[in-house]
Enzyme design. Structure first.
Site: not given
Length: 423
Positions: A250-252, A254
């Site tokens: 999730w977030s970076l 990703g």
């Protein structure tokens, strides 16, 4: 975590302007960070009133007041947990310790940066101690793990599937992002995974959590090396089904998780929330469109003309949010001390030439109002494995980076998809 929305772009888009009057915190910068615990309410990380009380305590205060208010809330919850445990109320103690960990974790984002602020380290260590105290309670205690990785092992936790704590089950490896901690990942995804019958493995990689705060180890682009080590560790766990291992970033994360999957054939599924193609491309678009730089001259941001670097640096340092994202967080996480070095360090974080190496079924999320998700379609087209795109909207209350205002909807849909892959 979670990065504040638009983690490496110029726009502030964590929430549409019309929503600003509903902020809990008076300062927009503080509200971005201070409302993270609201996403964890469904999973026992906080209650609304607790967050509102912290916002009231911060008032018009500065970053120090923000930090102190969250730490005070964490201390209060930790004290309640100690008192409950002394009276034999283990359930209440566990719940209080978990919430304490959340509030300690929320306290130190505004004071990010190198050299490490002693207040950050103190709060982080309280956070870890509270999480460990919580997970040690109950019929199936969880202890911190050490994942072999070169000279510095990576810290981690194995969270068993609820109701299947002693059974061999599929595993979800949860991959953090730019600035969240294991506590954030626990509430954002691990509790939901456990409730759905999945074991979960959480870890801090280079540039994340303890690896950055305590060891000073920066982020690295060859994330497949990190994922290889985590999967090596996972397949040796007797409760893990080695044929059903998913990697969920999730977030970076990703970006990092797909990069990791590009060099790890043992994965059976990949989830990228959101699917992020590159760190540097967001900057590149701005340099080309706002500064009139020719695309070929911006092909490698680390080689930009010094006059352009100086203009960008001046803009960044005058803006509170950009200063935090790039100077406080970006420089620190990447292990650099100037903008040119940061741009140069960001360039290798791209999936060009790697996306087609991902072999397992892949789910990519795309959320309304999240600039990091804008290239999800391009990302999807570059993949040669089976793919699924999940979209989330403001009408569902799930807009913004990582669906933080409706994380439970995200988890329902993601784990429904994973159920189907592992059926």
């Amino acid at each position: 975590m979670i990065a504040v929305t638009c983690a490496w772009t110029w726009r502030r888009c964590n929430r549409p302007p019309e929503r600003l009057p509903t902020m809990l915190f008076k300062n927009e910068f503080h509200d971005d960070f201070g409302t993270w615990p609201l996403a964890y309410i469904p999973y026992g990380g906080a209650d609304f009133g607790e967050v509102r009380a912290v916002a009231d305590a911060v008032g018009d205060g500065d970053d120090g007041a923000f930090h102190e208010a969250f730490v005070a809330a964490g201390d209060r919850l930790k004290g309640e947990g100690d008192e409950a445990l002394a009276k034999g109320h283990e359930v209440s103690a566990r719940e209080s310790y978990l919430r304490a960990s959340t509030f300690y974790a929320a306290s130190f984002h505004p004071i990010f940066g190198a050299p490490v602020d002693p207040r950050l380290l103190a709060a982080y260590r309280k956070q870890v101690a509270a999480l460990n105290a919580a997970l040690a309670l109950g019929p199936h205690p969880v202890k911190p793990l050490s994942i072999p990785f070169g000279e510095t092992p990576m810290p981690g936790y194995f969270i068993p599937a609820h109701g299947f704590e002693t059974e061999r089950r599929p595993l979800v490896i949860l991959n953090n992002g730019y600035d969240a901690t294991i506590t954030d990942t626990y509430f954002a995804s691990a509790v939901a995974a456990s409730r759905r019958g999945y074991h979960a493995l959480l870890f801090d990689g280079p540039g994340q959590g303890a690896m950055l705060y305590e060891e000073g180890i920066p982020l690295r682009p060859d994330w497949e090396v990190v994922v290889n080590a985590v999967v090596d560790f996972a397949v040796a766990l007797p409760l893990v089904d080695p044929e059903r291992i998913a990697l969920y970033g999730w977030s970076l994360g990703g970006h990092l998780a797909p990069r990791g999957a590009s060099g790890e054939p043992r994965l059976a599924a990949l989830i990228a929330d959101p699917g992020t193609w590159s760190i540097a491309d967001g900057f590149r678009k701005v340099v080309v469109s706002k500064f009139g730089i020719a695309p070929e001259a911006a092909a490698d941001l680390g080689t930009l003309d010094q006059a352009v670097i100086d203009r960008l640096d001046a803009i960044i340092r005058k803006d509170r949010t950009l200063h935090w994202k790039i100077v406080q967080r970006g420089f620190w996480v990447h292990g650099v001390d100037n903008l040119r070095a940061f741009f140069a360090s960001a360039e290798p974080f791209a999936l060009k030439g790697r996306a087609e190496l991902v072999q397992c079924p892949t789910l990519i999320t795309q959320t309304e109002g999240d600039a990091l998700a804008e290239d999800a379609g391009t990302f999807l087209d570059a993949l040669t494995c089976p793919t699924t795109l999940l979209s989330f909207t403001a009408a569902e209350g799930a807009d913004g980076h990582c669906e933080m205002q409706n994380r439970s909807l995200l988890n329902r849909r993601v784990f429904d998809w994973l159920d189907e892959q592992f059926a």
